[in-house]
Scaffold this motif. Structure first.
Motif, PDB file in Angstrom:
ATOM      1  N   ASP A 280     -16.854  14.133   2.452  1.00 10.69           N
ATOM      2  CA  ASP A 280     -16.455  12.932   1.720  1.00 10.69           C
ATOM      3  C   ASP A 280     -15.917  13.332   0.349  1.00 10.69           C
ATOM      4  OD1 ASP A 280     -18.672  13.372   0.023  1.00 10.69           O
ATOM      5  OD2 ASP A 280     -19.923  11.927   1.096  1.00 10.69           O
ATOM      6  N   ALA A 281     -15.478  12.358  -0.425  1.00 11.69           N
ATOM      7  CA  ALA A 281     -14.853  12.631  -1.716  1.00 11.69           C
ATOM      8  C   ALA A 281     -15.798  13.355  -2.675  1.00 11.69           C
ATOM      9  CB  ALA A 281     -14.340  11.340  -2.330  1.00 11.69           C
TER      10      ALA A 281
ATOM     11  N   GLU B 286     -18.284  15.415  -1.880  1.00 13.39           N
ATOM     12  CA  GLU B 286     -18.411  16.808  -1.427  1.00 13.39           C
ATOM     13  C   GLU B 286     -17.165  17.602  -1.796  1.00 13.39           C
ATOM     14  OE1 GLU B 286     -21.259  16.373   2.488  1.00 13.39           O
ATOM     15  OE2 GLU B 286     -19.199  15.595   2.614  1.00 13.39           O
ATOM     16  N   GLU B 287     -16.001  16.987  -1.630  1.00  8.55           N
ATOM     17  CA  GLU B 287     -14.757  17.649  -2.036  1.00  8.55           C
ATOM     18  C   GLU B 287     -14.784  17.919  -3.538  1.00  8.55           C
ATOM     19  OE1 GLU B 287     -10.968  16.088  -0.915  1.00  8.55           O
ATOM     20  OE2 GLU B 287     -11.531  15.823   1.179  1.00  8.55           O
TER      21      GLU B 287
ATOM     22  N   ASP C  99     -13.299   5.751  -4.460  1.00  9.66           N
ATOM     23  CA  ASP C  99     -14.143   6.943  -4.573  1.00  9.66           C
ATOM     24  C   ASP C  99     -14.410   7.328  -6.025  1.00  9.66           C
ATOM     25  OD1 ASP C  99     -14.396   7.338  -1.792  1.00  9.66           O
ATOM     26  OD2 ASP C  99     -12.472   8.392  -1.711  1.00  9.66           O
TER      27      ASP C  99
ATOM     28  N   GLN D  56      -8.866  14.309  -0.418  1.00 10.52           N
ATOM     29  CA  GLN D  56      -9.206  13.071  -1.109  1.00 10.52           C
ATOM     30  C   GLN D  56      -9.225  13.226  -2.623  1.00 10.52           C
ATOM     31  OE1 GLN D  56     -12.535  11.000   1.161  1.00 10.52           O
ATOM     32  NE2 GLN D  56     -12.618  13.085   1.964  1.00 10.52           N
TER      33      GLN D  56
END
Length: 125
Positions: free
Chosen positions: A46-47, A49-50, A84, A116
């Motif tokens: 997800d954003a 984690e990115e 996000d 993302q």
């Protein structure tokens, strides 16, 4: 005079650019995305984690230049989805203390490799 900064601790550039350029007492760090520096593979998460991997990669580049997040004076955050913002902002905020850098956050229609989050920074030596 310019000094090119590249480190194997951050993802290799995927185009005709360097990870960072030191010029005039400032370090200009190219936008980083959630690529694993060892495998070169894109993180599937997800954003937040990115953003965590992006901040780790930015930290590695800053370190290679003899700097840290405390030297960052300006950041730009690109998000695929502005929804996000809060999650990415929480991750981002953990890497700065005290004097926060100037910043803008914008939603982009598309980012490299379909990620993302992309973040670039400028740091002062």
């Amino acid at each position: 005079m310019q000094k090119i900064i590249n480190t194997p601790s951050a993802p290799a550039p995927i185009g005709p650019y360097n990870q960072a350029v030191l010029a005039g007492g400032f370090l200009f760090v190219s936008g980083q995305i959630a690529l694993d520096p060892v495998s070169g593979e894109l993180l599937k998460g997800d954003a937040a984690e990115e953003a965590e991997l992006v901040m780790k990669n930015l930290g590695a580049i800053l370190e290679a230049a003899g700097l840290g997040f405390e030297n960052v004076v300006k950041t730009t955050i690109f998000l695929k989805d502005m929804n996000d913002f809060a999650a990415v902002n929480e991750v981002y905020g953990r890497h700065f203390t005290g004097n926060f850098p100037a910043r803008e956050t914008v939603q982009a229609a598309a980012l490299p490799k379909g990620v993302q989050v992309e973040i670039s920074v400028i740091a002062a030596k």
